[in-house]
Design a protein around this motif. Structure first.
Motif: not given
Length: 136
Positions: A56-58, A47, A63, A40
């Motif tokens: 990945w995507r927060s 993420a 992303e 993170e």
């Protein structure tokens, strides 16, 4: 330094590079990177770093995709603030400074001309701060 991207025809600014020597061995720093807090710190809330090829995507919309994953040495991933933005590249390297210290280096490249380099530099410094604080 500026370069013209053949793919987009846009002018790119030189990379933002942040580097610091942490008073911890590479293994300790790497283990923190692989935790939720370490991921993170780099990617954003929610993420998680994965293996090569994993997306990945927060929670805040950032992303990307992990492009290179070499345990104890390097992680490289694409990074963009939102889906409509052109992806940039972030290269994270861990280099032993000695048995008990690690050079932690982040290079953020393929930046568009309008990139806020000061904001990016501050953002990566804060990521290193957070990772360092978790190494204790």
């Amino acid at each position: 330094m500026e370069q013209t991207s053949e793919a987009t025809g846009e002018t790119e600014v030189a990379a933002v590079v942040v580097s610091r020597t942490l008073p911890y061995p590479v293994r300790t720093v790497w283990e923190v990177l692989m935790t939720t807090d370490g991921s993170e710190a780099l990617l954003g809330p929610g993420a998680q770093l994965g293996s090569k090829g994993e997306s990945w995507r927060s929670h805040d919309g950032r992303e990307g995709v992990v492009r290179s994953f070499h345990p104890l040495e390097q992680i490289r991933f694409t990074w963009r603030l939102r889906e409509s933005a052109h992806p940039t590249m972030v290269d994270v390297r861990l280099v032993p400074a000695d048995d008990q210290a690690t050079e932690f280096r982040i290079e953020h490249s393929k930046l568009p001309p309008h990139a806020d380099r000061a904001w990016l530099s501050d953002r990566w410094e804060a990521a290193i701060d957070r990772i360092e604080s978790e190494c204790v």
